[in-house]
Design an enzyme around this catalytic site. Structure first.
Site, PDB file in Angstrom:
ATOM      1  N   TYR A 124       8.141  11.749 -12.525  1.00  0.00           N
ATOM      2  CA  TYR A 124       8.223  12.920 -12.131  1.00  0.00           C
ATOM      3  C   TYR A 124       9.383  13.392 -11.533  1.00  0.00           C
ATOM      4  CZ  TYR A 124       3.082  13.096 -13.031  1.00  0.00           C
ATOM      5  OH  TYR A 124       1.920  12.874 -13.900  1.00  0.00           O
ATOM      6  N   ASN A 145       9.841  -1.842  -4.375  1.00  0.00           N
ATOM      7  CA  ASN A 145      10.348  -0.257  -4.053  1.00  0.00           C
ATOM      8  C   ASN A 145      11.463   0.183  -4.860  1.00  0.00           C
ATOM      9  OD1 ASN A 145       7.929   0.091  -2.611  1.00  0.00           O
ATOM     10  ND2 ASN A 145       9.162   0.030  -0.641  1.00  0.00           N
ATOM     11  N   LEU A 172       0.824  -1.330  -0.075  1.00  0.00           N
ATOM     12  CA  LEU A 172      -0.049  -0.021   0.071  1.00  0.00           C
ATOM     13  C   LEU A 172       1.045   1.239   0.139  1.00  0.00           C
ATOM     14  CD1 LEU A 172       0.369   1.110   3.047  1.00  0.00           C
ATOM     15  CD2 LEU A 172      -1.461  -0.540   3.580  1.00  0.00           C
ATOM     16  N   LYS A 217       5.010  13.535   0.818  1.00  0.00           N
ATOM     17  CA  LYS A 217       4.369  13.589  -0.238  1.00  0.00           C
ATOM     18  C   LYS A 217       2.886  14.102  -0.149  1.00  0.00           C
ATOM     19  CE  LYS A 217       2.566   8.869  -0.525  1.00  0.00           C
ATOM     20  NZ  LYS A 217       2.401   7.803  -1.295  1.00  0.00           N
ATOM     21  N   CYS A 257       9.604   4.499   3.597  1.00  0.00           N
ATOM     22  CA  CYS A 257       9.869   3.104   2.990  1.00  0.00           C
ATOM     23  C   CYS A 257      10.888   3.114   1.808  1.00  0.00           C
ATOM     24  CB  CYS A 257       8.624   2.543   2.223  1.00  0.00           C
ATOM     25  SG  CYS A 257       7.312   2.038   3.232  1.00  0.00           S
ATOM     26  N   LYS A 264       9.233  -7.465  -2.387  1.00  0.00           N
ATOM     27  CA  LYS A 264       9.066  -6.020  -1.765  1.00  0.00           C
ATOM     28  C   LYS A 264      10.114  -4.994  -1.993  1.00  0.00           C
ATOM     29  CE  LYS A 264       7.032  -2.839   0.726  1.00  0.00           C
ATOM     30  NZ  LYS A 264       6.300  -2.095   0.081  1.00  0.00           N
TER      31      LYS A 264
HETATM   32  P1  NAD Z   1       4.668   2.257  11.975  1.00  0.00           P
HETATM   33  O1  NAD Z   1       5.762   3.000  12.733  1.00  0.00           O
HETATM   34  O2  NAD Z   1       3.682   3.504  11.646  1.00  0.00           O
HETATM   35  O3  NAD Z   1       3.943   1.520  12.734  1.00  0.00           O
HETATM   36  C1  NAD Z   1       4.376   0.364  13.583  1.00  0.00           C
HETATM   37  C2  NAD Z   1       3.562   0.253  14.842  1.00  0.00           C
HETATM   38  O4  NAD Z   1       4.102  -1.057  15.445  1.00  0.00           O
HETATM   39  C3  NAD Z   1       3.897   1.404  15.891  1.00  0.00           C
HETATM   40  O5  NAD Z   1       2.576   1.719  16.104  1.00  0.00           O
HETATM   41  C4  NAD Z   1       4.729   0.572  17.235  1.00  0.00           C
HETATM   42  O6  NAD Z   1       4.174   1.071  18.290  1.00  0.00           O
HETATM   43  C5  NAD Z   1       4.001  -0.769  16.820  1.00  0.00           C
HETATM   44  N1  NAD Z   1       4.924  -1.701  17.751  1.00  0.00           N
HETATM   45  C6  NAD Z   1       6.305  -1.961  17.509  1.00  0.00           C
HETATM   46  N2  NAD Z   1       6.574  -2.955  18.380  1.00  0.00           N
HETATM   47  C7  NAD Z   1       5.724  -3.505  18.847  1.00  0.00           C
HETATM   48  C8  NAD Z   1       5.234  -4.619  19.609  1.00  0.00           C
HETATM   49  N3  NAD Z   1       6.291  -5.569  20.248  1.00  0.00           N
HETATM   50  N4  NAD Z   1       4.002  -4.796  20.011  1.00  0.00           N
HETATM   51  C9  NAD Z   1       2.887  -4.105  19.433  1.00  0.00           C
HETATM   52  N5  NAD Z   1       3.071  -3.110  18.727  1.00  0.00           N
HETATM   53  C10 NAD Z   1       4.337  -2.818  18.251  1.00  0.00           C
HETATM   54  O7  NAD Z   1       5.062   1.721  10.940  1.00  0.00           O
HETATM   55  P2  NAD Z   1       4.366   1.271   9.254  1.00  0.00           P
HETATM   56  O8  NAD Z   1       4.633   2.377   8.467  1.00  0.00           O
HETATM   57  O9  NAD Z   1       3.024   0.940   9.576  1.00  0.00           O
HETATM   58  O10 NAD Z   1       5.412   0.271   8.641  1.00  0.00           O
HETATM   59  C11 NAD Z   1       5.485  -1.097   9.261  1.00  0.00           C
HETATM   60  C12 NAD Z   1       6.263  -2.086   8.568  1.00  0.00           C
HETATM   61  O11 NAD Z   1       5.617  -2.177   6.971  1.00  0.00           O
HETATM   62  C13 NAD Z   1       7.433  -1.591   8.127  1.00  0.00           C
HETATM   63  O12 NAD Z   1       8.141  -2.666   7.962  1.00  0.00           O
HETATM   64  C14 NAD Z   1       7.236  -0.926   6.826  1.00  0.00           C
HETATM   65  O13 NAD Z   1       8.499  -0.776   5.807  1.00  0.00           O
HETATM   66  C15 NAD Z   1       6.278  -1.833   6.181  1.00  0.00           C
HETATM   67  N6  NAD Z   1       5.634  -0.938   5.038  1.00  0.00           N
HETATM   68  C16 NAD Z   1       5.124   0.473   5.155  1.00  0.00           C
HETATM   69  C17 NAD Z   1       4.364   1.041   4.511  1.00  0.00           C
HETATM   70  C18 NAD Z   1       3.972   2.430   4.520  1.00  0.00           C
HETATM   71  O14 NAD Z   1       3.565   3.135   3.465  1.00  0.00           O
HETATM   72  N7  NAD Z   1       4.157   2.969   5.505  1.00  0.00           N
HETATM   73  C19 NAD Z   1       3.996   0.379   3.079  1.00  0.00           C
HETATM   74  C20 NAD Z   1       4.113  -0.901   3.153  1.00  0.00           C
HETATM   75  C21 NAD Z   1       5.107  -1.556   3.969  1.00  0.00           C
END
Ligand code: NAD
Length: 440
Positions: free
Chosen positions: A251, A208, A150, A319, A260, A204
């Protein structure tokens, strides 16, 4: 079906809300009490279009929130890990949150379950987690790799209508369960692609990296256009018209940012060097991404000077359509301008508070004032920079901006304005990879 999602950030909360919307009973778990307190008051802790409505119509049933991981996974067939994988100093992915959460799940399990890795993790993590938790549970825990694709800002749409759903598992039962769980998002045509876990992990990073490489390549071409007085916008349109190339992600601008691309490219480079595979193109894209902001600052310095100038900056988020400022080029830009002696008047429709926190962390707070309105940000400014191409920044009331500013320089860091309109309103215009234009 009942599932739990550990980590309620951009990925976990969107996935949880969308699964709940399809009728699944979901508990979103997080260990950040502040985040949970907001969620339990019906507030979404970050800005993501459309998410709040889905949460409202599904909370408190079938969607609920908890800090109690052990309690939340009881009776769950599937537990997702969507915790962060931030970069270590050396660029590798920090797996501590993933491993800690995996151990907690293994220790708390009271039945066989499927543990799904949704976080972006290096190749071999599925195997690592499988081995890591083995001694911590007497139940069968199948670890499945299911990377998330996403995009922040379009996350809800992307989750409901994914281009592909990658499921990395050798286990037929685990695959069937995920197939069932994703069925409502997979109705029009089969978007599920099954593969081995290592391939899923590579997909993945490769996706990216390829997107980021396209951006860096166009930024290099913009740098060339800048030197030879060509217009990169004409180049982009003609290059992208080739069906083999396509228009998307071409762009030029200030470079990519967010949570990411920068970290995933560094992690991929690190994985490659550990495994003895050259990642020269990835490394080049990382290097090229630092250049556009430097070039823009050089132009501002040459065109008008920076020390003592008041600079309005439109856009702080990395963005549009998000409040996320992680690795945002706008933050780098503001940092450099402040170092050169400018004061900043910054605005963003969603990222004022996250931006202010980030700049305060960097020790920059006295030199930056924040404004809700892009017009208020322009008052008495010498220079206006567009750093994020929010929709309403793309067609502003330029005569109003002209009256508010004391200077007449606009630097369009996202090439999102019409240069002729800008010049007609009495400004000197400079974009990325476009010749400077002045009123006659
Ligand atoms: P984020 O930092 O927004 O959220 C992660 C959450 O996990 C936080 O709220 C944190 O408090 C919680 N957390 C950490 N350890 C924990 C534990 N032991 N128990 C309970 N909660 C815990 O991160 P995100 O942006 O959602 O990204 C998460 C993963 O997905 C990453 O690996 C990222 O690379 C990947 N990802 C992100 C996106 C994006 O657009 N943000 C898209 C695809 C993949």
């Amino acid at each position: 079906m009942k599932i739990a999602i550990i980590g309620s950030g951009y990925v976990g909360l969107v996935a949880g809300a969308c699964f709940a919307d399809s009728g699944v009973i979901v508990t979103c778990v997080d260990n950040d009490e502040k985040k949970l307190a907001k969620l339990e008051k019906g507030e979404v802790p970050f800005y993501e279009p459309g998410l709040s409505d889905i949460i409202k119509r599904n909370w408190p049933h079938p969607l609920n929130f908890s800090s109690n991981l052990a309690g939340s996974i009881q009776h769950c067939e599937v537990v997702f890990l969507a915790v962060g994988t931030p970069p270590n100093e050396d660029g590798s992915a920090d797996l501590s949150h993933v491993l800690q959460a995996a151990i907690q799940v293994a220790q708390a399990a009271t039945h066989d379950l499927i543990l799904v890795l949704k976080s972006t993790v290096p190749v071999g993590t599925n195997e690592l987690v499988t081995n890591f938790i083995q001694t911590h549970s007497k139940y069968k825990i199948d670890v499945v790799s299911n990377p998330e694709f996403l995009k922040e800002g379009d996350a809800v749409h992307d989750f409901f209508e994914p281009d592909r759903i990658v499921v990395g598992t050798e286990d037929d039962h685990a695959f069937e369960v995920l197939n069932r769980l994703y069925a409502p998002f997979n109705r029009r045509n089969n978007r599920i692609q099954r593969m081995d876990p290592k391939s899923a992990e590579v997909v993945k990073y490769a996706s990216n990296a390829l997107l980021a490489i396209k951006i860096s390549f166009m930024n290099e071409i913009a740098g060339l256009c800048d030197k030879v007085d060509a217009d990169v916008e004409s180049v982009r349109l003609a290059v992208g018209s080739d069906e083999r190339i396509g228009m998307k992600f071409l762009y030029p601008g200030l470079g990519f940012g967010g949570s990411c691309f920068p970290k995933d490219l560094r992690a991929l480079s690190h994985i490659g060097s550990n495994m003895g595979a050259t990642m020269g193109i990835v490394d080049a894209a990382i290097r090229a991404n630092t250049v556009p902001v430097i070039l823009l600052v050089q132009h501002i310095k040459r065109d008008i000077g920076i020390a003592g100038k008041k600079i309005a900056v439109w856009g702080i988020a990395f963005k549009p359509k998000t409040d996320d400022v992680r690795e945002a080029q706008s933050i780098r830009l503001i940092e450099m301008l402040v170092k050169e002696g400018a004061t900043i008047r910054a605005t963003d429709p969603q990222a004022l508070s996250t931006g202010a926190d980030k700049l305060a962390d960097l020790g920059i707070f006295k030199e930056v004032a924040f404004f809700d309105s892009e017009y208020d940000a322009c008052k008495d400014a010498d220079i206006l920079i567009i750093a994020t191409e929010w929709n309403h920044y793309q067609n502003p009331d330029l005569s109003r901006v002209r009256k508010l500013m004391r200077g007449n320089h606009i630097f369009d860091g996202r090439n999102c304005l019409n240069p002729q309109d800008v010049v007609d309103a009495g400004f000197i215009y400079r974009g990325i990879g476009r010749p400077q234009r002045k009123p006659k």
